[in-house]
Design a protein around this motif. Structure first.
Motif, mmCIF file in Angstrom:
data_model
loop_
_atom_site.group_PDB
_atom_site.id
_atom_site.type_symbol
_atom_site.label_atom_id
_atom_site.label_comp_id
_atom_site.label_asym_id
_atom_site.label_seq_id
_atom_site.Cartn_x
_atom_site.Cartn_y
_atom_site.Cartn_z
ATOM 1 N N GLU A 24 15.453 67.141 -74.399
ATOM 2 C CA GLU A 24 14.317 65.849 -74.205
ATOM 3 C C GLU A 24 14.024 65.305 -75.401
ATOM 4 N N SER A 25 13.852 64.034 -75.492
ATOM 5 C CA SER A 25 13.614 63.292 -76.640
ATOM 6 C C SER A 25 12.075 63.973 -76.974
ATOM 7 N N PRO A 26 11.759 63.808 -78.438
ATOM 8 C CA PRO A 26 10.234 64.257 -78.645
ATOM 9 C C PRO A 26 9.422 63.038 -78.427
ATOM 10 N N VAL A 27 7.930 63.399 -77.957
ATOM 11 C CA VAL A 27 7.015 62.597 -77.340
ATOM 12 C C VAL A 27 5.997 62.455 -78.500
ATOM 13 N N CYS A 28 5.514 61.154 -78.695
ATOM 14 C CA CYS A 28 4.476 60.998 -79.960
ATOM 15 C C CYS A 28 3.224 61.782 -79.171
ATOM 16 N N GLN A 29 2.477 62.376 -80.249
ATOM 17 C CA GLN A 29 1.231 63.092 -79.740
ATOM 18 C C GLN A 29 0.203 62.011 -79.360
ATOM 19 N N GLU A 30 0.124 61.055 -80.089
ATOM 20 C CA GLU A 30 -0.924 59.932 -79.824
ATOM 21 C C GLU A 30 -0.852 59.060 -78.731
ATOM 22 N N CYS A 31 0.344 58.590 -78.430
ATOM 23 C CA CYS A 31 0.300 57.725 -77.422
ATOM 24 C C CYS A 31 1.333 58.345 -76.074
ATOM 25 N N GLY A 32 1.934 59.195 -76.430
ATOM 26 C CA GLY A 32 2.855 60.077 -75.328
ATOM 27 C C GLY A 32 3.993 59.317 -74.782
ATOM 28 N N THR A 33 4.648 58.390 -75.636
ATOM 29 C CA THR A 33 5.859 57.830 -75.346
ATOM 30 C C THR A 33 7.006 58.569 -76.058
ATOM 31 N N SER A 34 8.084 58.232 -75.784
ATOM 32 C CA SER A 34 9.330 59.014 -76.274
ATOM 33 C C SER A 34 9.418 58.273 -77.672
ATOM 34 N N ARG A 44 13.631 62.858 -96.172
ATOM 35 C CA ARG A 44 12.511 63.100 -95.315
ATOM 36 C C ARG A 44 12.749 62.663 -93.906
ATOM 37 N N TRP A 45 11.754 62.651 -92.996
ATOM 38 C CA TRP A 45 12.107 62.378 -91.458
ATOM 39 C C TRP A 45 11.117 61.171 -91.105
ATOM 40 N N VAL A 46 11.758 60.245 -90.297
ATOM 41 C CA VAL A 46 10.755 59.217 -89.835
ATOM 42 C C VAL A 46 10.675 59.201 -88.097
ATOM 43 N N SER A 47 9.731 58.784 -87.493
ATOM 44 C CA SER A 47 9.762 58.675 -85.989
ATOM 45 C C SER A 47 10.154 57.047 -86.073
ATOM 46 N N LEU A 48 10.979 56.823 -85.241
ATOM 47 C CA LEU A 48 11.409 55.321 -84.737
ATOM 48 C C LEU A 48 11.154 54.999 -83.204
ATOM 49 N N ALA A 49 11.133 53.948 -83.051
ATOM 50 C CA ALA A 49 11.264 53.499 -81.796
ATOM 51 C C ALA A 49 12.236 53.586 -80.788
ATOM 52 N N MET A 50 12.242 54.061 -79.681
ATOM 53 C CA MET A 50 13.510 53.858 -79.093
ATOM 54 C C MET A 50 14.415 52.605 -78.661
ATOM 55 N N VAL A 51 13.834 51.495 -79.041
ATOM 56 C CA VAL A 51 14.399 50.193 -78.994
ATOM 57 C C VAL A 51 14.754 49.452 -80.086
ATOM 58 N N GLU A 52 16.000 48.685 -80.079
ATOM 59 C CA GLU A 52 15.936 47.630 -81.328
ATOM 60 C C GLU A 52 15.246 46.523 -80.985
ATOM 61 N N LEU A 53 14.807 45.865 -81.980
ATOM 62 C CA LEU A 53 14.220 44.659 -82.096
ATOM 63 C C LEU A 53 14.643 43.468 -82.955
ATOM 64 N N PRO A 54 14.927 41.946 -82.763
ATOM 65 C CA PRO A 54 15.146 41.223 -83.697
ATOM 66 C C PRO A 54 14.313 41.454 -85.022
ATOM 67 N N ALA A 55 14.759 41.210 -85.942
ATOM 68 C CA ALA A 55 14.001 41.325 -87.207
ATOM 69 C C ALA A 55 12.870 40.516 -87.143
ATOM 70 N N LYS A 56 13.014 39.110 -86.758
ATOM 71 C CA LYS A 56 11.830 38.443 -86.614
ATOM 72 C C LYS A 56 10.457 38.788 -86.119
ATOM 73 N N ASP A 57 10.739 39.701 -85.283
ATOM 74 C CA ASP A 57 9.745 40.405 -84.421
ATOM 75 C C ASP A 57 9.235 41.703 -85.012
ATOM 76 N N PRO A 105 -2.504 54.460 -79.360
ATOM 77 C CA PRO A 105 -2.997 55.585 -78.646
ATOM 78 C C PRO A 105 -3.733 55.580 -77.322
ATOM 79 N N GLU A 106 -3.491 56.676 -76.462
ATOM 80 C CA GLU A 106 -4.197 56.676 -75.359
ATOM 81 C C GLU A 106 -5.740 57.164 -75.703
ATOM 82 N N TRP A 107 -6.573 56.460 -74.911
ATOM 83 C CA TRP A 107 -8.230 56.635 -75.213
ATOM 84 C C TRP A 107 -8.600 57.609 -74.411
ATOM 85 N N GLY A 108 -7.843 58.378 -73.634
ATOM 86 C CA GLY A 108 -8.458 59.169 -72.515
ATOM 87 C C GLY A 108 -8.678 58.863 -71.156
ATOM 88 N N GLU A 109 -8.628 59.553 -70.270
ATOM 89 C CA GLU A 109 -8.883 59.066 -68.822
ATOM 90 C C GLU A 109 -10.346 59.381 -68.545
#
Length: 110
Positions: A24-34, A44-57, A105-109
């Motif tokens: 499985e893809s790793p999950v962010c400890q802060e927000c819970g997304t892949s 070094r190692w970097v955490s990247l988003a699962m999507v690509e976006l246009p550079a302007k965004d 980040p998820e602020w808890g339920e």
């Protein structure tokens, strides 16, 4: 340099060659997304988003590209994350944002 780039992720563990379970893809400890964790071009190692976006965004500080390492084989051996620097990409050119840009980040339920 790594802290400024946000390249502070822990490396992924090497999979056991005898283990045939789905990885499985790793999950962010802060927000819970892949997230995608890649080595950088400076060990070094970097955490990247699962999507690509246009550079302007994507703000300049969060722009990354995934690049194949050159090999003599036609099959790519490895992929590294490279910060987009120097020449700015075209506004519509896709880049991979650092996960830290998209992390809410998820602020808890209650």
């Amino acid at each position: 340099m790594a802290e400024a780039d946000g390249a502070t992720a822990a490396p992924r563990p090497d999979p056991d060659p005898d283990d045939v379970t789905w990885i499985e893809s790793p999950v962010c400890q802060e927000c819970g997304t892949s997230i995608r964790v890649y080595p950088t071009n400076y060990d070094r190692w970097v955490s990247l988003a699962m999507v690509e976006l246009p550079a302007k965004d994507v703000p300049e500080a969060f722009r990354w590209r995934l690049t194949r390492l050159p090999t003599r084989s036609a099959t790519p051996a490895d992929i590294v994350a490279v910060r987009v620097r120097g020449i700015d990409p075209l506004p519509s050119e896709p880049v991979v944002p650092a996960h830290s840009m998209m992390c809410v980040p998820e602020w808890g339920e209650p």
